[in-house]
Write an enzyme that holds these catalytic residues in place. Sequence first.
Site, PDB file in Angstrom:
ATOM      1  N   HIS A  63       0.846  -1.202   0.000  1.00 45.50           N
ATOM      2  CA  HIS A  63       0.000   0.000   0.000  1.00 45.50           C
ATOM      3  C   HIS A  63       0.883   1.256   0.000  1.00 45.50           C
ATOM      4  O   HIS A  63       0.587   2.235  -0.680  1.00 45.50           O
ATOM      5  CB  HIS A  63      -0.923   0.022   1.219  1.00 45.50           C
ATOM      6  CG  HIS A  63      -1.746  -1.219   1.377  1.00 45.50           C
ATOM      7  ND1 HIS A  63      -1.602  -2.071   2.436  1.00 45.50           N
ATOM      8  CD2 HIS A  63      -2.706  -1.760   0.579  1.00 45.50           C
ATOM      9  CE1 HIS A  63      -2.443  -3.085   2.311  1.00 45.50           C
ATOM     10  NE2 HIS A  63      -3.127  -2.919   1.182  1.00 45.50           N
ATOM     11  N   CYS A  99     -16.326 -14.400  -3.623  1.00 47.44           N
ATOM     12  CA  CYS A  99     -15.107 -14.540  -2.817  1.00 47.44           C
ATOM     13  C   CYS A  99     -14.991 -13.302  -1.937  1.00 47.44           C
ATOM     14  O   CYS A  99     -14.844 -12.181  -2.445  1.00 47.44           O
ATOM     15  CB  CYS A  99     -13.871 -14.687  -3.694  1.00 47.44           C
ATOM     16  SG  CYS A  99     -12.359 -14.611  -2.706  1.00 47.44           S
ATOM     17  N   CYS A 109     -10.931 -20.013  -5.138  1.00 48.54           N
ATOM     18  CA  CYS A 109     -10.463 -18.748  -5.690  1.00 48.54           C
ATOM     19  C   CYS A 109      -8.972 -18.864  -5.988  1.00 48.54           C
ATOM     20  O   CYS A 109      -8.190 -19.294  -5.140  1.00 48.54           O
ATOM     21  CB  CYS A 109     -10.705 -17.616  -4.696  1.00 48.54           C
ATOM     22  SG  CYS A 109      -9.804 -16.119  -5.120  1.00 48.54           S
ATOM     23  N   HIS A 137      -7.054 -16.397  -3.453  1.00 41.43           N
ATOM     24  CA  HIS A 137      -7.104 -16.633  -2.007  1.00 41.43           C
ATOM     25  C   HIS A 137      -7.077 -18.103  -1.596  1.00 41.43           C
ATOM     26  O   HIS A 137      -6.905 -18.412  -0.421  1.00 41.43           O
ATOM     27  CB  HIS A 137      -8.334 -15.939  -1.393  1.00 41.43           C
ATOM     28  CG  HIS A 137      -8.239 -14.450  -1.465  1.00 41.43           C
ATOM     29  ND1 HIS A 137      -8.743 -13.719  -2.511  1.00 41.43           N
ATOM     30  CD2 HIS A 137      -7.645 -13.559  -0.634  1.00 41.43           C
ATOM     31  CE1 HIS A 137      -8.481 -12.433  -2.319  1.00 41.43           C
ATOM     32  NE2 HIS A 137      -7.811 -12.304  -1.199  1.00 41.43           N
TER      33      HIS A 137
HETATM   34  N1  MSP Z   1     -10.594  -1.262  -1.609  1.00 38.61           N
HETATM   35  C1  MSP Z   1     -10.118  -1.672  -2.874  1.00 38.61           C
HETATM   36  C2  MSP Z   1      -9.854  -0.487  -3.774  1.00 38.61           C
HETATM   37  C3  MSP Z   1     -11.026   0.403  -4.013  1.00 38.61           C
HETATM   38  S1  MSP Z   1     -10.587   1.760  -4.998  1.00 38.61           S
HETATM   39  C4  MSP Z   1     -12.020   2.469  -5.427  1.00 38.61           C
HETATM   40  C5  MSP Z   1      -8.826  -2.444  -2.712  1.00 38.61           C
HETATM   41  N2  MSP Z   1      -8.152  -2.241  -1.583  1.00 38.61           N
HETATM   42  S2  MSP Z   1      -6.742  -2.939  -1.218  1.00 38.61           S
HETATM   43  O1  MSP Z   1      -6.481  -2.582   0.153  1.00 38.61           O
HETATM   44  O2  MSP Z   1      -6.771  -4.314  -1.525  1.00 38.61           O
HETATM   45  O3  MSP Z   1      -5.659  -2.215  -2.081  1.00 38.61           O
HETATM   46  C6  MSP Z   1      -5.264  -2.682  -3.349  1.00 38.61           C
HETATM   47  C7  MSP Z   1      -4.194  -1.751  -3.873  1.00 38.61           C
HETATM   48  O4  MSP Z   1      -3.087  -1.680  -2.926  1.00 38.61           O
HETATM   49  C8  MSP Z   1      -3.517  -2.173  -5.166  1.00 38.61           C
HETATM   50  O5  MSP Z   1      -4.254  -1.849  -6.306  1.00 38.61           O
HETATM   51  C9  MSP Z   1      -2.230  -1.393  -5.068  1.00 38.61           C
HETATM   52  O6  MSP Z   1      -2.452  -0.037  -5.315  1.00 38.61           O
HETATM   53  C10 MSP Z   1      -1.859  -1.559  -3.611  1.00 38.61           C
HETATM   54  N3  MSP Z   1      -1.090  -2.767  -3.358  1.00 38.61           N
HETATM   55  C11 MSP Z   1      -1.342  -3.694  -2.399  1.00 38.61           C
HETATM   56  N4  MSP Z   1      -0.357  -4.629  -2.416  1.00 38.61           N
HETATM   57  C12 MSP Z   1       0.528  -4.344  -3.383  1.00 38.61           C
HETATM   58  C13 MSP Z   1       1.704  -4.962  -3.857  1.00 38.61           C
HETATM   59  N5  MSP Z   1       2.211  -6.050  -3.298  1.00 38.61           N
HETATM   60  N6  MSP Z   1       2.313  -4.404  -4.927  1.00 38.61           N
HETATM   61  C14 MSP Z   1       1.826  -3.285  -5.541  1.00 38.61           C
HETATM   62  N7  MSP Z   1       0.730  -2.688  -5.107  1.00 38.61           N
HETATM   63  C15 MSP Z   1       0.084  -3.152  -3.999  1.00 38.61           C
HETATM   64  O7  MSP Z   1      -8.462  -3.160  -3.620  1.00 38.61           O
END
Ligand code: MSP
Length: 508
Positions: free
Chosen positions: A20, A125, A142, A145
């Site tokens: 993140h 999922c 899935c 997961h």
């Molecule tokens: N809540 C949804 C997004 C809604 S947007 C309208 C979601 N949340 S999430 O917490 O799963 O965050 C996903 C995002 O976190 C990815 O798209 C990316 O931006 C970031 N990442 C999370 N783990 C990551 C990596 N290991 N590598 C790169 N980006 C990462 O999906």
Amino acid sequence: MTYYLTTPIYYVNGKPHIGHAYTTCAADILVRHRRQRGDATFFLTGVDEHATKVFRVAEEQGLPVQEYVDRIAEVWRELPRRLNAQPDFFIRTSDDGHKRFVRDFLQRIYDNGDVYEDVYIGLYCVGCEEFKSEDELVDGKCAIHGTVPERIEEKNYFFRLSAYQERLLELYDARPDFVLPQFRFNEARAFIAGGLQDFSISRAGQPWGIPLPWDESQVAYVWADALINYLSALTYARPGEDLRATFWPEVRHLMAKDILRFHCVYWPAMLLAAGYDVPKQIFVHGYLLLDDKKVSKSLGNVVDPLELIDVYGADAIRYWCARAVSFGQDGSASIDGIHERYERELGNDLGNLLSRTTAMVARYRDGRIPERSGRNDELAAAVDEMRSAVERQLDVFDITGAADSIWQLVRWLNRYVTDRAPWEVAKDEARARELDAILYDLADGLRVVSIALASYLPETAPRILEALGQPVDLSWVNVDYGRLVAADAVVGAAPLFPRVDAPTPAGA
Ligand code: MSP
């Protein structure tokens, strides 16, 4: 110019991790750069709270869900703060302003005739917060997961996505840079061309979420709620102001490939259905595979980005995000990589250059930066080249390429010190002017580098300027040869990036 950039809003079923932090850092680098160029900017990040998985974690912890999200939202608010990112607003989907806007938005789609009621029988999922088709599963589980999805049969409201296939294809054909990088554009377009299925935008029998305005017995499906944040925030981020007219036409979304379909297909269709313009651009970056094992062996379980910041500082983590892999591509990364970059590039290439330059100004010129006497055409050309390369690269989200362009100038300056050997020149009084010119160029080069790097290293850049007795003005126009101003009382600078103990090797 106006520039509006968003990160995904992150699920609050757990704490932030380095993945993140990766997106948030990248976004902040891009926005800070725009601010330096004088653009009016808006930078949005925040959290996604109405997920089933969030509800379940609260239940497991025995907390009322609102209380749980109120607590954990504060943990997430720390993420941009500690990374030294400067969002203009931190949105929570439980904000009243967001909830109100989502209801209006969905009502518009409903009124336009793009919503119908049907019975949903299928698989969901919770990890993905996504409905799955049988052929997406591996051994009935899935693929992401490894869990068996839940069978759901309920009355739902569906969004007529299928009706938007042609308009989406027209959009993609008219705007070849709508999605970047190109291979992600192709992926999204191919998905649309393959045929679109209507999707459910509501959940029945779930208490956690935003009730639909036309049927309060159902709540909005988490994605039908979350995507709308990019628009809702503009209506209440600054009390009394509606920022939509200014910023919506300039919105760019940044996220990883895991949520490409939602952003590149569902969201533009929902916007069209509600009568809004589609986003200006979408940049989809890769997934960083983190060497978890190595992480836990070396620094004792510090995949938590906040703890990494304690060790290396926010600037080093930000810099590493740009450098870890070529931005846009997938790649694997490790904490050892952070240490390596910290020592070699930040400590040696940049930090030592400043220490040596200031030490020589102090020693040979009593701390006075010499006047400019001539013009080093080679350095001036290198600066011009760097400036236009960085502009071009950051305009297309290439934070890795731009960092590299800046680093070429850092390397040029290091070579210049070695080649010109000012410590030799200093031995000969007759070569005083030559020494002045060398010291001037080094100081001016460092000044330019620090301003160019300010979006990556917001703490370090002002320290470099201060060490050189320069005003802390980060305006992009100052990335130009020969703007060094007179200064005295320059002293040998303390190390910019002090030594940090190397991660302990496995088993040590
Ligand atoms: N809540 C949804 C997004 C809604 S947007 C309208 C979601 N949340 S999430 O917490 O799963 O965050 C996903 C995002 O976190 C990815 O798209 C990316 O931006 C970031 N990442 C999370 N783990 C990551 C990596 N290991 N590598 C790169 N980006 C990462 O999906």
